[in-house]
Scaffold this motif. Sequence first.
Motif, PDB file in Angstrom:
ATOM      1  N   THR A 237      59.252 -15.642  13.094  1.00 15.24           N
ATOM      2  CA  THR A 237      58.466 -14.406  13.155  1.00 15.24           C
ATOM      3  C   THR A 237      59.137 -13.346  12.289  1.00 15.24           C
ATOM      4  O   THR A 237      60.353 -13.139  12.366  1.00 15.24           O
ATOM      5  CB  THR A 237      58.347 -13.899  14.601  1.00 15.24           C
ATOM      6  N   PHE A 238      58.328 -12.682  11.465  1.00 13.66           N
ATOM      7  CA  PHE A 238      58.808 -11.612  10.594  1.00 13.66           C
ATOM      8  C   PHE A 238      57.963 -10.369  10.851  1.00 13.66           C
ATOM      9  O   PHE A 238      56.726 -10.451  10.906  1.00 13.66           O
ATOM     10  CB  PHE A 238      58.703 -12.005   9.117  1.00 13.66           C
ATOM     11  N   ILE A 239      58.621  -9.234  10.998  1.00 12.44           N
ATOM     12  CA  ILE A 239      57.927  -7.957  11.159  1.00 12.44           C
ATOM     13  C   ILE A 239      58.198  -7.117   9.916  1.00 12.44           C
ATOM     14  O   ILE A 239      59.357  -6.915   9.532  1.00 12.44           O
ATOM     15  CB  ILE A 239      58.394  -7.213  12.423  1.00 12.44           C
ATOM     16  N   HIS A 240      57.134  -6.649   9.280  1.00 14.08           N
ATOM     17  CA  HIS A 240      57.258  -5.840   8.069  1.00 14.08           C
ATOM     18  C   HIS A 240      56.540  -4.506   8.267  1.00 14.08           C
ATOM     19  O   HIS A 240      55.501  -4.438   8.941  1.00 14.08           O
ATOM     20  CB  HIS A 240      56.664  -6.566   6.858  1.00 14.08           C
ATOM     21  N   SER A 241      57.100  -3.488   7.645  1.00 10.25           N
ATOM     22  CA  SER A 241      56.476  -2.168   7.690  1.00 10.25           C
ATOM     23  C   SER A 241      55.164  -2.191   6.914  1.00 10.25           C
ATOM     24  O   SER A 241      55.110  -2.658   5.774  1.00 10.25           O
ATOM     25  CB  SER A 241      57.421  -1.121   7.091  1.00 10.25           C
TER      26      SER A 241
END
Length: 326
Positions: A237-241
């Motif tokens: 899982t990757f969270i990006h702005s």
Amino acid sequence: MENKDSEAEIHPLKAEDVKAQENHDSSVERRIVIKQSSRLSRLSRWRTAAFFVSLFLCLIIVFAFSFIIPCPERPVSERTWFRNYDNAVAYRFLAIEDVNEDKVQDVVFAFKASNSSSSFNSSCVDEGLPSPCAFVAAVSGTNGRALWERPVAEEIEWMECGIKQLGGSEAPGCLVMGKPVSLTAVDLQTGEVRWRQSSDFGANFTVLTPVSVIPDVDSDGVQDLMIFIATGDKIKTFIHSGKSGDQIGAAGSLNVGGKARYVRLNLDSASYFLFYTENSLYAYSLKELHSAATGMDIKLPSLGQDPQWEKSIDRSTHRLPLVRCE
């Protein structure tokens, strides 16, 4: 009668005063009537003048819009249209969005070529990319006219359009995942690149679509993005702005038993991601995924957990029990 005559004879001056007063009252009444009629006449003239002035202005406006000010030219809507791209190879991607806000759905697609079409003078070199490269383009659904074309990456792995607030813009945007691994935010109305960020998703990965738009977790006023990458039996899982494209926190890892897909379930105060394989179903709350990636536990209304769902989820494996139908 005799009394009145005798009284008049006795008081002759008083009788004359009464007559004078009566004449004065009559004169005052006549002057009041004359003034009132004069005012009414003057008011009537003003009303007449105002009516003709208004009528004259209306005629001028009608004349101006009818003969002087040209009507905007509207594109002719064609029942069928055809647009040819020479020396180009299309990607397996197609989106339908109202790009130019004419209330007609337009077409967004991607192709690989050395240069853009003849409608735009752009090339791969303009964006610092080797030739040939991948272009994203939008054409009008009304007549097939090219609206914009933009080189975005060497290759396109995956693409999704219609994401709101992408890059902090009021207009929706398209998120492009390119090769070598990079994320590019493209404005849907203009084709301008809002941001481009390189990412390390590893080797031999598969993107689980669609991208998930989550609440603003980095407090920049723009909602953020959560991307799931499958590598074997694991899901990262990757969270990006959503505003700058910067990665928020570190990559999280989920263990699932096999090739998985996912759906998102939005409850009143919580969001859950359900990953399903051939034999199993796994559930993770958005709050848990965010905490695993950032190491922080922030308080947001949509980052809650549902008590009933938490009771059903196995805390060690995150599996949900499946009901067998016989």
